[in-house]
Design a protein around this motif. Sequence first.
Motif, PDB file in Angstrom:
ATOM      1  N   PHE A 189      20.932 -18.720  -5.815  1.00 36.26           N
ATOM      2  CA  PHE A 189      19.858 -19.183  -7.005  1.00 36.26           C
ATOM      3  C   PHE A 189      18.627 -19.666  -6.317  1.00 36.26           C
ATOM      4  O   PHE A 189      17.735 -19.890  -7.030  1.00 36.26           O
ATOM      5  N   LYS A 190      18.761 -20.034  -5.020  1.00 34.49           N
ATOM      6  CA  LYS A 190      17.593 -20.324  -4.548  1.00 34.49           C
ATOM      7  C   LYS A 190      16.707 -19.059  -3.860  1.00 34.49           C
ATOM      8  O   LYS A 190      17.269 -18.536  -2.984  1.00 34.49           O
ATOM      9  N   LYS A 191      15.459 -18.990  -4.390  1.00 34.88           N
ATOM     10  CA  LYS A 191      14.571 -17.960  -3.987  1.00 34.88           C
ATOM     11  C   LYS A 191      13.936 -18.373  -2.690  1.00 34.88           C
ATOM     12  O   LYS A 191      13.356 -19.564  -2.647  1.00 34.88           O
ATOM     13  N   SER A 192      13.468 -17.276  -1.889  1.00 34.15           N
ATOM     14  CA  SER A 192      12.813 -17.577  -0.760  1.00 34.15           C
ATOM     15  C   SER A 192      11.218 -17.578  -1.322  1.00 34.15           C
ATOM     16  O   SER A 192      10.770 -17.076  -2.022  1.00 34.15           O
ATOM     17  N   SER A 193      10.590 -18.335  -0.330  1.00 36.15           N
ATOM     18  CA  SER A 193       9.018 -18.424  -0.678  1.00 36.15           C
ATOM     19  C   SER A 193       8.196 -17.594   0.111  1.00 36.15           C
ATOM     20  O   SER A 193       7.016 -17.391   0.005  1.00 36.15           O
ATOM     21  N   TYR A 215      14.955 -11.983   1.003  1.00 37.61           N
ATOM     22  CA  TYR A 215      16.344 -12.433   1.241  1.00 37.61           C
ATOM     23  C   TYR A 215      16.432 -13.068   2.594  1.00 37.61           C
ATOM     24  O   TYR A 215      17.556 -12.975   3.183  1.00 37.61           O
ATOM     25  N   ARG A 259      16.161 -16.056   3.666  1.00 31.41           N
ATOM     26  CA  ARG A 259      17.042 -17.487   3.724  1.00 31.41           C
ATOM     27  C   ARG A 259      18.389 -16.886   3.046  1.00 31.41           C
ATOM     28  O   ARG A 259      19.481 -17.525   3.423  1.00 31.41           O
ATOM     29  N   THR A 260      18.587 -16.172   2.075  1.00 28.19           N
ATOM     30  CA  THR A 260      19.832 -15.486   1.683  1.00 28.19           C
ATOM     31  C   THR A 260      20.745 -15.076   2.689  1.00 28.19           C
ATOM     32  O   THR A 260      21.799 -15.034   2.792  1.00 28.19           O
ATOM     33  N   VAL A 290      23.620 -22.085  -3.526  1.00 30.32           N
ATOM     34  CA  VAL A 290      22.191 -22.133  -3.172  1.00 30.32           C
ATOM     35  C   VAL A 290      21.812 -20.662  -2.776  1.00 30.32           C
ATOM     36  O   VAL A 290      20.704 -20.362  -3.172  1.00 30.32           O
TER      37      VAL A 290
END
Length: 239
Positions: A157-161, A167, A169-170, A154
């Motif tokens: 591959f899941k980008k932050s809004s 980054y 969330r990453t 996740v």
Amino acid sequence: MSSPPTVMADKKEPKEEQADPNLRYRYIGFEVFPEEKKPFFASEEERKRHLSRLVERKKSDEREFSLLFVSSFNRVERVVLFIAAAALAASPALPWFFLPTLQGNEMFFGFNLAAALASQVGTIFETSWVAGTGAVLVLFNLLLAPLGGLLLFVALFKKSSDPANPYVRTKKLLSLHFIPFFGYLLIFGLSIPGFTSPGSPLPVFREGFDIFDVFSCAGWGFWTVFVAHLLPTVKSADL
């Protein structure tokens, strides 16, 4: 005869004029004739030429070594963390320990080791609190490894809004891997004093199990999961 009046007597002291408080904004940059504001570029062609020069400067060799243009999460790091995520997801099928028995070394995969520890953790605590705590920590890492792999996928591959901090969330997802990594450190710390279980069917426990036995009996799955948690933990501190 009376003396003529002096020049100073004829002059009247000037009255102090009160400045319009609205004018002061014009001197510090506010409301400077907005109706007469002119465009910065003389033409649209000049604006396009300026933008194209900026793009070329960004792509030039001189700018490639500037820290302003160094990616915080480059492609090589993504590939390495992708491999770590795949290893964590496959951890139940990896060999975690090779324990010596009377018939030879018995290999414990992640899934059968988790089942054995879950059913015998109470009995292990009766041996010693060191053995019981170590067993709980190993079981804890066995269960968290697949979940850690999913969270790592996740994170990749899941980008932050939030475009200002893409980054955020990453970083949070990567930093969660410090929990199982710290669990590994506790396992190593508890294995330093070790424990002895005279009633165990495994000779390695009857003779005494310590940190040297951890290094000699741990399978490559155990160390793979350890490194797979270490990599995102280090990367989270870099973001």
